[in-house]
Motif scaffolding. Structure first.
Motif, short mmCIF file in Angstrom:
data_model
loop_
_atom_site.label_atom_id
_atom_site.label_comp_id
_atom_site.label_asym_id
_atom_site.label_seq_id
_atom_site.Cartn_x
_atom_site.Cartn_y
_atom_site.Cartn_z
N LEU A 1 -25.63 -18.47 -10.53
CA LEU A 1 -26.43 -17.33 -10.08
C LEU A 1 -25.81 -16.65 -8.87
O LEU A 1 -25.79 -15.42 -8.77
N ARG A 2 -25.28 -17.46 -7.96
CA ARG A 2 -24.72 -16.93 -6.71
C ARG A 2 -23.52 -16.03 -6.96
O ARG A 2 -23.24 -15.12 -6.18
N GLU A 3 -22.80 -16.28 -8.05
CA GLU A 3 -21.64 -15.46 -8.38
C GLU A 3 -22.05 -14.04 -8.75
O GLU A 3 -21.28 -13.10 -8.58
N LYS A 4 -23.31 -13.90 -9.21
CA LYS A 4 -23.79 -12.60 -9.69
C LYS A 4 -24.81 -11.94 -8.76
O LYS A 4 -24.94 -10.72 -8.76
N LEU A 5 -25.52 -12.76 -7.98
CA LEU A 5 -26.68 -12.27 -7.25
C LEU A 5 -26.59 -12.59 -5.77
O LEU A 5 -25.84 -13.47 -5.36
N PRO A 6 -27.38 -11.88 -4.93
CA PRO A 6 -27.45 -12.23 -3.50
C PRO A 6 -27.99 -13.64 -3.30
O PRO A 6 -28.66 -14.20 -4.17
N PHE A 7 -27.73 -14.20 -2.12
CA PHE A 7 -28.10 -15.59 -1.88
C PHE A 7 -29.57 -15.86 -2.09
O PHE A 7 -29.94 -16.79 -2.81
N TRP A 8 -30.46 -15.10 -1.44
CA TRP A 8 -31.88 -15.43 -1.47
C TRP A 8 -32.45 -15.34 -2.88
O TRP A 8 -33.31 -16.14 -3.25
N LEU A 9 -31.99 -14.39 -3.67
CA LEU A 9 -32.46 -14.30 -5.05
C LEU A 9 -31.93 -15.47 -5.88
O LEU A 9 -32.67 -16.06 -6.68
N SER A 10 -30.68 -15.82 -5.67
CA SER A 10 -30.09 -16.97 -6.37
C SER A 10 -30.83 -18.26 -6.00
O SER A 10 -31.13 -19.09 -6.87
N ALA A 11 -31.11 -18.42 -4.72
CA ALA A 11 -31.82 -19.61 -4.25
C ALA A 11 -33.22 -19.69 -4.83
O ALA A 11 -33.67 -20.74 -5.28
N ALA A 12 -33.93 -18.55 -4.82
CA ALA A 12 -35.31 -18.53 -5.32
C ALA A 12 -35.36 -18.83 -6.82
O ALA A 12 -36.23 -19.58 -7.28
#
Length: 247
Positions: free
Chosen positions: A139-150
């Protein structure tokens, strides 16, 4: 996007399918079944995690340098465990979930040493590979950190299958995703996860839970545990920015 979805679903499905197969064929109790499944699938999942990291041009994030933040990671896990359990208790989530009682019985009906080995050491390792090493990383490869974390934390919560553990796992999932991001090693979230689980097991098995959650102590302990968690997070952030070459 399809690759990201596969990173999120396939490892979890593989772990669950292996656990189900063992349970149906070996007739082991649930905790023993899950622990054996973790032993069997972890090397395979780690192989794919390593291959996935190499494919992205990164070495597997399993180095042992924690830059002097080891003690803060362990305290962070313990304090957030206390805070998370208080939040679950404050909203009376356990009273709203029948499936939680079944899950609780599956864990705490086993001997304490087995609980430590399974829930405290083996299962967290497998879960960190699945939900942080493969899921969050994709997810982190495609999305910002907080969205990937959530998103990865929400999946981690849903995986636990009941409301109290799901809410608690979401909180833990956010913290370990941040640790993975800031430390650059899978070891940091694993140690956090181990610390949180071991404290939770110890509290439940020593019968001290009712003492800790007395109504008059609840707000104070919740506030202290939250404050300690914040302090530890700040120190971990500082240590990793300084990159001290010590354990």
């Amino acid at each position: 996007m399809i690759s990201t979805i596969l990173h999120l679903i396939l490892p979890m499905f593989f772990y669950t399918a292996t656990t189900t197969f063992i349970y149906l064929n070996l007739n082991l109790p649930p905790l023993e079944t899950t622990a054996l499944s973790a032993i069997l699938v972890s090397p395979i999942l780690y192989y794919f995690y390593s291959a996935d990291q190499n494919h992205r041009g990164h070495p597997p994030l399993t180095r042992f340098k924690l830059h002097g933040s080891l003690i803060y990671i362990l305290i962070f896990g313990a304090s957030l465990c206390i805070f998370g359990n208080y939040m679950v208790d404050a909203f009376r989530l356990t009273e709203r979930s029948v499936s939680y009682k079944e899950a609780e019985n599956n864990i705490y009906s086993a001997s304490f040493p087995l609980q430590i080995l399974a829930s405290g050491i083996l299962i967290p390792f497998t879960e960190e590979i699945i939900f942080r090493g493969l899921g969050f990383a994709a997810l982190r490869e495609k999305l910002p950190f907080w969205l990937s974390a959530a998103l990865s934390a929400a999946l981690f919560g849903l995986y636990h299958g009941n409301l109290p553990q799901g809410v608690y796992a979401f909180l833990i999932g956010m913290a370990v995703a941040w640790l993975y991001e800031i430390s650059g090693t899978l070891l940091a979230p694993y140690l956090f996860h181990v610390s949180a689980n071991l404290l939770s097991l110890s509290i439940m098995n020593t019968g001290r839970l009712n003492t800790l959650i007395r109504a008059d102590r609840k707000p104070v302990l919740a506030a202290v545990s939250a404050a300690v968690s914040v302090i530890c997070a700040i120190r971990i952030y500082q240590k990793n920015n300084l990159k001290e070459d010590i354990l």
